[in-house]
Design a protein around this motif. Sequence first.
Motif, PDB file in Angstrom:
ATOM      1  N   HIS A  39      76.366  50.718  73.682  1.00  0.00           N
ATOM      2  CA  HIS A  39      77.295  50.727  72.542  1.00  0.00           C
ATOM      3  C   HIS A  39      77.457  49.320  71.961  1.00  0.00           C
ATOM      4  O   HIS A  39      77.439  49.143  70.747  1.00  0.00           O
ATOM      5  CB  HIS A  39      78.652  51.288  72.977  1.00  0.00           C
ATOM      6  CG  HIS A  39      79.690  51.236  71.915  1.00  0.00           C
ATOM      7  ND1 HIS A  39      79.721  52.120  70.865  1.00  0.00           N
ATOM      8  CD2 HIS A  39      80.732  50.397  71.729  1.00  0.00           C
ATOM      9  CE1 HIS A  39      80.745  51.830  70.079  1.00  0.00           C
ATOM     10  NE2 HIS A  39      81.368  50.779  70.584  1.00  0.00           N
ATOM     11  N   HIS A  40      77.618  48.343  72.830  1.00  0.00           N
ATOM     12  CA  HIS A  40      77.891  46.979  72.362  1.00  0.00           C
ATOM     13  C   HIS A  40      76.637  46.185  71.997  1.00  0.00           C
ATOM     14  O   HIS A  40      76.703  45.313  71.133  1.00  0.00           O
ATOM     15  CB  HIS A  40      78.701  46.213  73.413  1.00  0.00           C
ATOM     16  CG  HIS A  40      80.103  46.705  73.511  1.00  0.00           C
ATOM     17  ND1 HIS A  40      81.075  46.388  72.597  1.00  0.00           N
ATOM     18  CD2 HIS A  40      80.698  47.546  74.397  1.00  0.00           C
ATOM     19  CE1 HIS A  40      82.212  46.985  72.909  1.00  0.00           C
ATOM     20  NE2 HIS A  40      82.002  47.695  74.002  1.00  0.00           N
ATOM     21  N   LEU A  41      75.522  46.478  72.652  1.00  0.00           N
ATOM     22  CA  LEU A  41      74.312  45.689  72.431  1.00  0.00           C
ATOM     23  C   LEU A  41      73.249  46.410  71.616  1.00  0.00           C
ATOM     24  O   LEU A  41      72.276  45.799  71.197  1.00  0.00           O
ATOM     25  CB  LEU A  41      73.723  45.257  73.779  1.00  0.00           C
ATOM     26  CG  LEU A  41      74.658  44.411  74.650  1.00  0.00           C
ATOM     27  CD1 LEU A  41      74.025  44.154  76.019  1.00  0.00           C
ATOM     28  CD2 LEU A  41      75.017  43.103  73.956  1.00  0.00           C
ATOM     29  N   GLY A  42      73.426  47.710  71.429  1.00  0.00           N
ATOM     30  CA  GLY A  42      72.453  48.475  70.661  1.00  0.00           C
ATOM     31  C   GLY A  42      71.288  48.941  71.510  1.00  0.00           C
ATOM     32  O   GLY A  42      71.221  48.674  72.709  1.00  0.00           O
ATOM     33  N   PRO A  43      70.358  49.668  70.883  1.00  0.00           N
ATOM     34  CA  PRO A  43      69.208  50.205  71.607  1.00  0.00           C
ATOM     35  C   PRO A  43      68.430  49.097  72.308  1.00  0.00           C
ATOM     36  O   PRO A  43      68.342  47.964  71.811  1.00  0.00           O
ATOM     37  CB  PRO A  43      68.360  50.851  70.513  1.00  0.00           C
ATOM     38  CG  PRO A  43      69.333  51.139  69.410  1.00  0.00           C
ATOM     39  CD  PRO A  43      70.337  50.022  69.466  1.00  0.00           C
TER      40      PRO A  43
END
Length: 151
Positions: A39-43
Amino acid sequence: MRPLKDLLDTMDAAIAELYAERGVRGVRTRFSMALIRLHHLGPMPIKELAAQIDVTHSAMSQTVTEMRKEGLVETAPGADARTREVALTAKGRALVPFLEAEWRATEAAFGELDAALPYPMTRVIDDVAAALRERPFLDRIRAHLPESERP
């Protein structure tokens, strides 16, 4: 070692019970940090997610497979043929606020438990780590093997 495993199992079961109370289905406690990090860092590739959570690539690959079956993440080919990129689904994203609140509440409950003890749990962990630096666990196991089974 059984008391430690029992303690960890008890704590894990309590979190699973909270999930059930809140209607959170198909989520295992070991999914939480991976979903929060995505969620916070992305894929990211499975290998990078494993490093973020400090688990082996194999363990994270199994976790990703389980999360994908529950519709929490999706995977796609990565930058090269050897990698898979992991991304949250809408279902996974929707769970993150609860998982973050549960994580903070769990940490607070752990702190409360730690304060209720006559000595900090971290002291025990530090003492065990120091003892293992003095004499590694493998050496301790070998010492308890019959002579015929020792290297």
